[in-house]
Motif scaffolding. Structure first.
Motif, PDB file in Angstrom:
ATOM      1  N   GLY A  24      -5.106  12.021  -6.870  1.00  0.00           N
ATOM      2  CA  GLY A  24      -4.826  11.658  -5.484  1.00  0.00           C
ATOM      3  C   GLY A  24      -6.001  10.920  -4.857  1.00  0.00           C
ATOM      4  O   GLY A  24      -5.822   9.934  -4.127  1.00  0.00           O
ATOM      5  N   LEU A  25      -7.226  11.379  -5.145  1.00  0.00           N
ATOM      6  CA  LEU A  25      -8.418  10.686  -4.668  1.00  0.00           C
ATOM      7  C   LEU A  25      -8.507   9.292  -5.280  1.00  0.00           C
ATOM      8  O   LEU A  25      -8.946   8.334  -4.625  1.00  0.00           O
ATOM      9  CB  LEU A  25      -9.655  11.508  -5.027  1.00  0.00           C
ATOM     10  N   CYS A  26      -8.077   9.173  -6.527  1.00  0.00           N
ATOM     11  CA  CYS A  26      -8.042   7.872  -7.203  1.00  0.00           C
ATOM     12  C   CYS A  26      -7.133   6.903  -6.451  1.00  0.00           C
ATOM     13  O   CYS A  26      -7.491   5.741  -6.230  1.00  0.00           O
ATOM     14  CB  CYS A  26      -7.560   8.071  -8.640  1.00  0.00           C
ATOM     15  N   LYS A  27      -5.966   7.371  -6.032  1.00  0.00           N
ATOM     16  CA  LYS A  27      -5.041   6.494  -5.305  1.00  0.00           C
ATOM     17  C   LYS A  27      -5.577   6.135  -3.925  1.00  0.00           C
ATOM     18  O   LYS A  27      -5.324   5.045  -3.407  1.00  0.00           O
ATOM     19  CB  LYS A  27      -3.672   7.181  -5.186  1.00  0.00           C
ATOM     20  N   PHE A  28      -6.337   7.049  -3.310  1.00  0.00           N
ATOM     21  CA  PHE A  28      -6.994   6.717  -2.041  1.00  0.00           C
ATOM     22  C   PHE A  28      -8.008   5.596  -2.263  1.00  0.00           C
ATOM     23  O   PHE A  28      -8.113   4.666  -1.453  1.00  0.00           O
ATOM     24  CB  PHE A  28      -7.677   7.965  -1.475  1.00  0.00           C
ATOM     25  N   GLY A  29      -8.751   5.682  -3.366  1.00  0.00           N
ATOM     26  CA  GLY A  29      -9.669   4.606  -3.715  1.00  0.00           C
ATOM     27  C   GLY A  29      -8.939   3.291  -3.951  1.00  0.00           C
ATOM     28  O   GLY A  29      -9.434   2.224  -3.591  1.00  0.00           O
ATOM     29  N   ALA A  30      -7.734   3.374  -4.540  1.00  0.00           N
ATOM     30  CA  ALA A  30      -6.932   2.167  -4.770  1.00  0.00           C
ATOM     31  C   ALA A  30      -6.515   1.526  -3.449  1.00  0.00           C
ATOM     32  O   ALA A  30      -6.542   0.292  -3.305  1.00  0.00           O
ATOM     33  CB  ALA A  30      -5.700   2.521  -5.600  1.00  0.00           C
ATOM     34  N   ILE A  31      -6.137   2.357  -2.477  1.00  0.00           N
ATOM     35  CA  ILE A  31      -5.744   1.837  -1.159  1.00  0.00           C
ATOM     36  C   ILE A  31      -6.919   1.115  -0.502  1.00  0.00           C
ATOM     37  O   ILE A  31      -6.775  -0.004   0.020  1.00  0.00           O
ATOM     38  CB  ILE A  31      -5.237   2.983  -0.261  1.00  0.00           C
ATOM     39  N   LEU A  32      -8.102   1.743  -0.542  1.00  0.00           N
ATOM     40  CA  LEU A  32      -9.283   1.106   0.043  1.00  0.00           C
ATOM     41  C   LEU A  32      -9.642  -0.175  -0.709  1.00  0.00           C
ATOM     42  O   LEU A  32      -9.959  -1.199  -0.089  1.00  0.00           O
ATOM     43  CB  LEU A  32     -10.466   2.077   0.003  1.00  0.00           C
ATOM     44  N   GLY A  33      -9.588  -0.113  -2.035  1.00  0.00           N
ATOM     45  CA  GLY A  33      -9.922  -1.289  -2.825  1.00  0.00           C
ATOM     46  C   GLY A  33      -9.004  -2.461  -2.531  1.00  0.00           C
ATOM     47  O   GLY A  33      -9.471  -3.603  -2.353  1.00  0.00           O
ATOM     48  N   ASN A  34      -7.707  -2.197  -2.474  1.00  0.00           N
ATOM     49  CA  ASN A  34      -6.746  -3.265  -2.168  1.00  0.00           C
ATOM     50  C   ASN A  34      -7.029  -3.897  -0.806  1.00  0.00           C
ATOM     51  O   ASN A  34      -6.997  -5.124  -0.643  1.00  0.00           O
ATOM     52  CB  ASN A  34      -5.327  -2.712  -2.178  1.00  0.00           C
ATOM     53  N   SER A  35      -7.291  -3.046   0.188  1.00  0.00           N
ATOM     54  CA  SER A  35      -7.493  -3.539   1.554  1.00  0.00           C
ATOM     55  C   SER A  35      -8.789  -4.329   1.675  1.00  0.00           C
ATOM     56  O   SER A  35      -8.820  -5.407   2.275  1.00  0.00           O
ATOM     57  CB  SER A  35      -7.504  -2.354   2.534  1.00  0.00           C
ATOM     58  N   ILE A  36      -9.868  -3.791   1.098  1.00  0.00           N
ATOM     59  CA  ILE A  36     -11.183  -4.431   1.254  1.00  0.00           C
ATOM     60  C   ILE A  36     -11.252  -5.738   0.471  1.00  0.00           C
ATOM     61  O   ILE A  36     -11.642  -6.781   1.006  1.00  0.00           O
ATOM     62  CB  ILE A  36     -12.295  -3.467   0.798  1.00  0.00           C
ATOM     63  N   PHE A  37     -10.855  -5.704  -0.787  1.00  0.00           N
ATOM     64  CA  PHE A  37     -11.023  -6.881  -1.643  1.00  0.00           C
ATOM     65  C   PHE A  37     -10.124  -8.029  -1.183  1.00  0.00           C
ATOM     66  O   PHE A  37     -10.528  -9.192  -1.232  1.00  0.00           O
ATOM     67  CB  PHE A  37     -10.723  -6.519  -3.096  1.00  0.00           C
ATOM     68  N   ALA A  38      -8.896  -7.706  -0.769  1.00  0.00           N
ATOM     69  CA  ALA A  38      -7.965  -8.767  -0.354  1.00  0.00           C
ATOM     70  C   ALA A  38      -8.463  -9.496   0.888  1.00  0.00           C
ATOM     71  O   ALA A  38      -8.161 -10.687   1.077  1.00  0.00           O
ATOM     72  CB  ALA A  38      -6.584  -8.167  -0.089  1.00  0.00           C
ATOM     73  N   SER A  39      -9.229  -8.808   1.736  1.00  0.00           N
ATOM     74  CA  SER A  39      -9.683  -9.430   2.983  1.00  0.00           C
ATOM     75  C   SER A  39     -10.752 -10.500   2.760  1.00  0.00           C
ATOM     76  O   SER A  39     -11.025 -11.292   3.665  1.00  0.00           O
ATOM     77  CB  SER A  39     -10.225  -8.351   3.928  1.00  0.00           C
ATOM     78  N   LEU A  93       0.799  -1.227   0.000  1.00  0.00           N
ATOM     79  CA  LEU A  93       0.000   0.000   0.000  1.00  0.00           C
ATOM     80  C   LEU A  93       0.830   1.273   0.000  1.00  0.00           C
ATOM     81  O   LEU A  93       0.328   2.343  -0.351  1.00  0.00           O
ATOM     82  CB  LEU A  93      -0.935   0.002   1.224  1.00  0.00           C
ATOM     83  N   ILE A  94       2.099   1.169   0.408  1.00  0.00           N
ATOM     84  CA  ILE A  94       2.898   2.382   0.612  1.00  0.00           C
ATOM     85  C   ILE A  94       3.126   3.130  -0.695  1.00  0.00           C
ATOM     86  O   ILE A  94       3.218   4.367  -0.703  1.00  0.00           O
ATOM     87  CB  ILE A  94       4.253   2.018   1.289  1.00  0.00           C
ATOM     88  N   VAL A  95       3.226   2.409  -1.799  1.00  0.00           N
ATOM     89  CA  VAL A  95       3.431   3.068  -3.091  1.00  0.00           C
ATOM     90  C   VAL A  95       2.225   3.931  -3.447  1.00  0.00           C
ATOM     91  O   VAL A  95       2.367   5.076  -3.894  1.00  0.00           O
ATOM     92  CB  VAL A  95       3.695   2.031  -4.200  1.00  0.00           C
ATOM     93  N   TYR A  96       1.017   3.404  -3.224  1.00  0.00           N
ATOM     94  CA  TYR A  96      -0.194   4.184  -3.506  1.00  0.00           C
ATOM     95  C   TYR A  96      -0.275   5.412  -2.605  1.00  0.00           C
ATOM     96  O   TYR A  96      -0.732   6.472  -3.035  1.00  0.00           O
ATOM     97  CB  TYR A  96      -1.439   3.320  -3.304  1.00  0.00           C
ATOM     98  N   LEU A  97       0.151   5.271  -1.363  1.00  0.00           N
ATOM     99  CA  LEU A  97       0.145   6.413  -0.452  1.00  0.00           C
ATOM    100  C   LEU A  97       1.073   7.511  -0.957  1.00  0.00           C
ATOM    101  O   LEU A  97       0.715   8.700  -0.966  1.00  0.00           O
ATOM    102  CB  LEU A  97       0.571   5.957   0.953  1.00  0.00           C
ATOM    103  N   GLY A  98       2.273   7.123  -1.397  1.00  0.00           N
ATOM    104  CA  GLY A  98       3.206   8.103  -1.950  1.00  0.00           C
ATOM    105  C   GLY A  98       2.665   8.751  -3.206  1.00  0.00           C
ATOM    106  O   GLY A  98       2.784   9.970  -3.400  1.00  0.00           O
ATOM    107  N   MET A  99       2.043   7.952  -4.071  1.00  0.00           N
ATOM    108  CA  MET A  99       1.487   8.500  -5.317  1.00  0.00           C
ATOM    109  C   MET A  99       0.337   9.467  -5.033  1.00  0.00           C
ATOM    110  O   MET A  99       0.157  10.462  -5.747  1.00  0.00           O
ATOM    111  CB  MET A  99       1.017   7.360  -6.218  1.00  0.00           C
ATOM    112  N   MET A 100      -0.436   9.180  -4.006  1.00  0.00           N
ATOM    113  CA  MET A 100      -1.545  10.057  -3.639  1.00  0.00           C
ATOM    114  C   MET A 100      -1.022  11.436  -3.212  1.00  0.00           C
ATOM    115  O   MET A 100      -1.511  12.471  -3.686  1.00  0.00           O
ATOM    116  CB  MET A 100      -2.349   9.424  -2.499  1.00  0.00           C
TER     117      MET A 100
END
Length: 694
Positions: free
Chosen positions: A643-658, A163-170
């Motif tokens: 930046g909002l797109c990358k925030f959505g990516a962080i949420l998507g990665n976390s939710i879907f992987a679980s 997730l850290i890469v998406y955070l930096g990109m955001m």
């Protein structure tokens, strides 16, 4: 100085297009008109055959007004009120009027410059930067299986690294996108790519997890800022009729970045011998070579960008007329030479520049210390960036910004969530198939035997092992349950996912092994000795499953090619809004078919279909975001939304992987619902294909 006097006529401009004659003064500074009102103007292009009395002013052929004409206009012009005594609202109103007039004139100028060698050169230079962004998305996912063994990463460590890469990109998208509207497209893109290249290179050498995490964070910050700048930069060299198509072609480089990363991972990472070690502490394995290779597109773009000019549209916004004119002339001359028409003259003599109302404080070099001067400059610049951010939420742009935010977020949540969920589901199917092939041994008795081969995917229950040797061997996915080990000897043993549960171990020596304490669960160890245990983590096995993951990512990236081609060819024919809405709704339908994906091959097929359908929406979204905002807010708005797109990516990665291995219903319904909702909102956006770039 042939350009010195041009700033004195900042209110005089004309248009080649007769539709805008109402803005034109009587004197023609734009000599490319369809008609000429004076006979002497018809003869002004003749450069030879004149005697001394009939000599033409040389600045005319450089696009610079004659000094005598400037003086005459100043005499005719009435006394103007000093800007210091004018209301700021009046100045802003005048600037907005100037910007509208500039937008139409600039469109005519770009059409005169043509579309040719210059734009294609810039296309490939900026394409490499966009390719670097695509590579950055895949790098961590590909190196994670190897890095987790070398750095002894826990599950939470792996999740944070992903997730850290998406955070930096955001953060980078918002920060560097905003700065690009104040410092310039080229300068900020160079800063962005330099940060990415430097920290990507450094991350390939660091050994500690924390430092590696930090390097990937800053690397992501750098490349995150590149995306909004690239689209703003390239769009300002394109005419209205070319903009949608060629911005869509530019998006293909993101696909090329994914293909490049997949191919390099496939060809480099499995070769564990491609590296070196310095003692027991420093290791440079093949996955680090892969990280190094992935920085090459960024470095190539950075070098090529040095030879490209700043955006003339940006320069005009900040009042740098002469620099902008020279760049536009360069674009014109480059394209005309490539077309075999070097004699064509750039007919623009003067371009409208908007009224400058920014309150930028410049401190003299004799005032204060150097850091005080820099502090004031930095503070002022960031205040202007923040003002731009707030401007995107003013009444004029609020509704468009909010609707775009919904579309960006819903697309990112579903797309990035699913592209992580697909490989995780494929791994889950692989693990299920692997577990189904497990070999179970019950109540075996082995004595005075030497094990010097690999044991894999086995369960040993109620066994007895006496006076046995386990030497120079590997355990992979092996479990010993309720077993007895007596007078045994373990030497040079490497294990992966191997555990001893409820076992009794008596008078046994463990020498140079990685059988640590946590691998003995509820065991009784009587008179046992552990000597010279292995330190750190080891690349002990070549994962065959990783090859399939590389192939899946490669096919997923390649599958967007048809969507890219279709979107580029139809972008200006059917419009941006229909492209976004149609793409999102088709992608939502593809999500429902995932209920039938019960095998690896089915999941790969649906992934390719989903990626191919969604890419057209991404391309149209990039185009409309560029076109809906004015030049001095364009990169800022794109940066906020990305930046909002990358925030959505962080949420998507976390939710879907679980939900992997638990249920498919929640990820599928969440993704399809988000796409349907976002697609319906997108249909409410204004169409921009006939709009000039403000």
């Amino acid at each position: 100085d042939r350009y010195r006097n041009t700033n004195q006529v900042s209110d005089d401009y004309t248009y080649q297009d007769s539709n805008y004659e109402r803005y034109a003064p009587n004197d023609s500074y734009y000599r490319g008109g369809h008609e000429s009102t004076h006979e002497e103007d018809d003869q002004s292009d003749v450069t030879e055959g004149h005697d001394e009395d009939d000599e033409v002013y040389e600045g005319e052929y450089q696009g610079i007004p004659h000094p005598d004409d400037i003086k005459e206009k100043q005499k005719k012009r009435g006394p103007a009120m000093d800007d210091d005594y004018r209301d700021r609202a009046d100045l802003m109103a005048e600037r907005m009027e100037d910007e509208e007039q500039l937008a139409h004139q600039y469109e005519n100028i770009i059409e005169e410059c043509g579309h040719g060698r210059f734009q294609w050169t810039l296309f490939f230079v900026l394409g490499l930067a966009l390719m670097a962004d695509g590579v950055e998305i895949f790098v961590v996912g590909f190196v994670l299986p190897s890095a987790e063994k070398e750095m002894c990463l826990t599950s939470s460590n792996k999740g944070m690294l992903g997730l850290i890469v998406y955070l930096g990109m955001m953060v980078g998208a918002v920060m560097l996108g905003g700065l690009a509207d104040k410092l310039g497209r080229k300068k900020c893109l160079i800063i962005s790519l330099s940060i990415n290249a430097a920290f990507a290179f450094l991350s390939s050498f660091v050994q500690e997890y924390g430092f590696f995490l930090f390097c990937r964070l800053i690397s992501g910050l750098g490349i995150g800022g590149a995306l909004p700048i690239v689209f703003a930069y390239f769009s300002e060299f394109l005419s209205r009729e070319k903009r949608g198509e060629h911005l869509s072609w530019l998006c293909m480089f993101w696909m090329i970045g994914g293909i490049f990363a997949s191919a390099m991972a496939w060809s480099i990472i499995p070769h564990y011998g491609w590296g070196f070690s310095m003692g027991t502490k420093y290791h440079f394995h093949s996955w680090r070579v892969f990280v190094l290779v992935c920085a090459l597109p960024c470095i190539a773009s950075l070098v090529a960008l040095k030879f490209m000019p700043e955006s003339p549209r940006f320069l005009l916004e900040i009042g740098k007329h002469d620099e902008a004119w020279m760049i536009l002339k360069q674009v014109h001359d480059t394209n005309m030479r490539a077309k075999g028409e070097p004699e064509r003259v750039f007919t623009v003599s003067y371009i409208k520049t908007p009224k400058q109302v920014d309150e930028f404080i410049e401190i003299q070099s004799s005032t204060g210390t150097w850091y005080q001067r820099w502090l004031v400059r930095i503070t002022t610049t960031f205040k202007q960036v923040w003002d731009n951010v707030l401007y995107c939420l003013t009444a004029q742009y609020r509704m468009n910004t909010l609707m775009l935010a919904v579309v960006w977020f819903t697309m990112a949540l579903s797309y990035y969530g699913l592209i992580v969920w697909f490989p995780d589901m494929i791994r889950y199917f692989q693990e299920e198939a692997y577990e189904s092939r497990v070999k179970i041994f019950n109540e075996e008795e082995v004595s005075h035997f030497t094990f010097n081969f690999t044991l894999e995917n086995q369960i040993h229950r109620n066994g007895q092992y006496r006076n046995d040797k386990f030497v120079d061997m590997k355990f992979k996915e092996v479990r010993f349950e309720h077993s007895l080990f007596e007078d045994c000897y373990f030497e040079d043993v490497t294990s992966s996912e191997t555990f001893f549960e409820n076992c009794t171990i008596i008078s046994t020596l463990f020498y140079d092994t990685d059988l640590y304490e946590h691998k003995f669960i509820n065991c009784r160890l009587i008179n046992c000795t552990f000597l010279h245990q292995k330190e750190g983590c080891h690349l002990d096995f070549e994962e065959e499953n990783d090859f399939l993951i590389y192939l899946v990512s490669f096919l997923g990236s390649l599958s967007v090619l048809p969507g890219n081609i279709i979107s580029a060819l139809l972008m200006d024919k059917i419009g941006r809004i229909k492209m976004i809405g149609g793409s999102m709704l088709i992608s939502a339908v593809c999500c429902f078919f995932l209920f039938f994906g019960n095998s690896e091959s089915a999941m790969i097929g649906w992934q390719c279909l989903f990626c191919g359908a969604s890419i057209a929406g991404w391309n149209a979204l990039d185009v409309i975001t560029v076109e809906l905002y004015p030049t001095d807010k364009r990169a800022t708005a794109f940066g906020i939304l990305n930046g909002l797109c990358k925030f959505g990516a962080i949420l998507g990665n976390s939710i879907f992987a679980s939900f992997v291995g638990i249920t498919k219903v929640v990820p599928i319904l969440l993704a399809s619902s988000a796409l349907i909702g976002g697609g319906l909102v997108a249909l409410r956006l204004p169409e921009t294909r006939e709009q000039v770039l403000m």
